[in-house]
Design a protein around this motif. Structure first.
Motif, short mmCIF file in Angstrom:
data_model
loop_
_atom_site.label_atom_id
_atom_site.label_comp_id
_atom_site.label_asym_id
_atom_site.label_seq_id
_atom_site.Cartn_x
_atom_site.Cartn_y
_atom_site.Cartn_z
N LEU A 59 0.82 -1.20 0.00
CA LEU A 59 0.00 0.00 0.00
C LEU A 59 0.86 1.26 0.00
N ASP A 60 1.98 1.25 0.73
CA ASP A 60 2.89 2.39 0.70
C ASP A 60 3.48 2.59 -0.70
N GLU A 61 3.86 1.49 -1.33
CA GLU A 61 4.40 1.58 -2.69
C GLU A 61 3.33 2.09 -3.67
N LEU A 62 2.11 1.61 -3.52
CA LEU A 62 1.02 2.04 -4.38
C LEU A 62 0.73 3.52 -4.19
N LYS A 63 0.77 3.97 -2.93
CA LYS A 63 0.54 5.39 -2.64
C LYS A 63 1.63 6.25 -3.27
N ALA A 64 2.88 5.82 -3.14
CA ALA A 64 3.99 6.58 -3.70
C ALA A 64 3.91 6.63 -5.22
N GLY A 66 1.21 6.28 -7.04
CA GLY A 66 0.06 7.10 -7.41
C GLY A 66 0.36 8.58 -7.29
N PHE A 67 1.06 8.96 -6.23
CA PHE A 67 1.42 10.36 -6.03
C PHE A 67 2.39 10.81 -7.12
#
Length: 109
Positions: A59-64, A66-67
């Motif tokens: 989820l952290d990787e996906l958030k990064a 996406g940002f």
């Protein structure tokens, strides 16, 4: 509540199916089936535990990503959201609010 023939037939068929399943599972082939099911269940359980452990990193990787994707596609998005936040909170020129300083909105009555 009366017992009619449909209820009685359903009960008898269910009991017969239970006896047949018990007899099958007591056989050598049935025991093999149970061992296979236990092995598959343990594999699924370990896969699920691994997925739960990897979820925060994913989820952290996906958030990064996406940002970063939003930033590269819409370079003005960060400024837009900062302006929008300032208009919403009324804090001109303030940096991002921390949870301790974030204003609490009034409840709707």
């Amino acid at each position: 509540m009366s017992i009619n023939s449909k209820h009685l037939a359903t009960f008898i068929l269910g009991a017969a199916a239970g006896v047949a399943a018990h007899k099958y599972l007591q056989s050598e082939e049935g025991e093999k089936l149970l061992e296979d099911l236990k092995t598959k269940a343990n594999n699924i359980k370990s896969d699920a535990e691994g997925a739960v452990n990897k979820a925060p990193e994913y989820l952290d990787e996906l958030k990064a990503k996406g940002f970063d994707g939003l930033k590269s596609s819409f370079p003005e998005a960060e400024a837009f959201f900062k302006d929008l936040y300032e208009k919403f909170t009324g804090n001109k020129g303030a940096t991002a609010a921390t949870p301790e300083t974030m204003p609490i909105p009034d409840p709707i009555s």
